[in-house]
Write a protein that holds these residues in place. Sequence first.
Motif, short mmCIF file in Angstrom:
data_model
loop_
_atom_site.label_atom_id
_atom_site.label_comp_id
_atom_site.label_asym_id
_atom_site.label_seq_id
_atom_site.Cartn_x
_atom_site.Cartn_y
_atom_site.Cartn_z
N VAL A 49 57.82 50.87 -66.10
CA VAL A 49 59.05 50.09 -66.28
C VAL A 49 60.03 50.36 -65.14
O VAL A 49 60.65 49.43 -64.60
CB VAL A 49 59.71 50.42 -67.64
N ARG B 222 57.05 36.76 -67.41
CA ARG B 222 56.99 37.87 -66.46
C ARG B 222 56.21 37.49 -65.20
O ARG B 222 56.60 37.87 -64.09
CB ARG B 222 56.35 39.10 -67.12
N GLU C 246 58.42 37.93 -62.01
CA GLU C 246 58.06 39.08 -61.18
C GLU C 246 57.45 38.64 -59.85
O GLU C 246 57.60 39.33 -58.84
CB GLU C 246 57.11 40.01 -61.93
N ARG D 1 51.08 48.41 -76.07
CA ARG D 1 51.34 48.66 -74.66
C ARG D 1 50.68 49.94 -74.17
O ARG D 1 49.99 49.95 -73.15
CB ARG D 1 52.85 48.73 -74.44
N HIS E 35 58.94 48.39 -61.93
CA HIS E 35 59.22 46.95 -61.95
C HIS E 35 60.71 46.68 -61.91
O HIS E 35 61.15 45.69 -61.30
CB HIS E 35 58.56 46.31 -63.16
N THR E 36 61.50 47.55 -62.54
CA THR E 36 62.96 47.40 -62.46
C THR E 36 63.43 47.55 -61.02
O THR E 36 64.29 46.80 -60.55
CB THR E 36 63.65 48.45 -63.34
N CYS F 66 64.22 41.88 -70.10
CA CYS F 66 62.80 41.65 -70.37
C CYS F 66 62.07 42.99 -70.54
O CYS F 66 61.28 43.17 -71.48
CB CYS F 66 62.21 40.85 -69.22
N TYR F 67 62.34 43.93 -69.65
CA TYR F 67 61.68 45.24 -69.71
C TYR F 67 62.18 46.06 -70.89
O TYR F 67 61.50 46.99 -71.33
CB TYR F 67 61.88 46.00 -68.40
N ARG F 68 63.35 45.73 -71.38
CA ARG F 68 63.88 46.44 -72.54
C ARG F 68 62.95 46.27 -73.74
O ARG F 68 62.81 47.16 -74.58
CB ARG F 68 65.28 45.92 -72.88
N ARG G 139 65.72 43.11 -66.42
CA ARG G 139 66.05 44.33 -67.16
C ARG G 139 65.99 44.10 -68.66
O ARG G 139 65.49 44.94 -69.42
CB ARG G 139 67.44 44.84 -66.76
N LEU H 82 59.79 46.28 -73.61
CA LEU H 82 58.75 47.29 -73.45
C LEU H 82 59.27 48.66 -73.85
O LEU H 82 58.62 49.40 -74.61
CB LEU H 82 58.27 47.33 -71.99
N SER H 83 60.43 49.02 -73.35
CA SER H 83 60.99 50.35 -73.62
C SER H 83 61.27 50.56 -75.11
O SER H 83 61.14 51.67 -75.62
CB SER H 83 62.29 50.55 -72.83
#
Length: 267
Positions: free
Chosen positions: A153, A106, A110, A187, A156-157, A175-177, A173, A179-180
């Motif tokens: 999220v 990340r 990022e 977290r 950053h998306t 990668c952030y999945r 996306r 987190l979600s």
Amino acid sequence: MGEIFSRIEHVRTADEVVQQVESLILEGVLSSGDRLPGERELARQFEVSRPILRDALKALEQRGLLVTRHGGGTYVADVTGEIFARPVMDLIASHRKATADYLEYRRAMESIAAEFAARRATADDRALLHRIMARMEAAHVKGDLVEDAAIDVEFHTAIGECAHNIVLLHTLRSCYRLLSDGVFHNRLMIFTLPGARDELLAQHRAIHDAVVNGDPEAARSAAARHIDYVERAMVEADRFDDWRRVSRLRLSQRSVGGRRVTGDAAE
């Protein structure tokens, strides 16, 4: 959903419709779970006959890009979720090194995304970032940790979208999945650390300001500093979680006045 579909020029065929929808998904205009307009409205926007539209939608379903849900409606398929299969997600969740590698990834991606966004963001991109930042600040005032995490999220998306690089967008996306989907269980605990919510808001504001002001170096540095902080905070959150676990065990084990304590406080 606004009118994001445009008139098919020249030869009006199902293939032309398919290509336009594919492009909208690839560019991130259409996201997983988005519902398409009804058949009549879609045919109007594309200016194609309904038989041609049906052929196009059927082809997109066969390619796994659209799904028809029970009760009606056509939606963009969960294309992002396919990148990290569940067994891989479970491995990442259970191995500490994977978490460190995730943050290292990340930090690199990022930083690049923020730099590109600062160079490439359009007026509409900046307007979107302004709206997300305003909602983030409102959630901060409310103190809703779940909303904080969700907007984090989203923010950053959006930075990834503003970078205008298709491959970067979809890898971020996915990668952030993680987190979600709650792969990193500590977290939300980061937001409970003393001063963390204020610090995270300031870091997001710094990334936002650098991008909308068109400062690539500042955007890159702000993104890297943010992940550095998150990495430290996750370690601290892990320690705090372990302390809390041990404290609860002690509390349940000991007796007060001859009675065993089993809750969060003495009877």
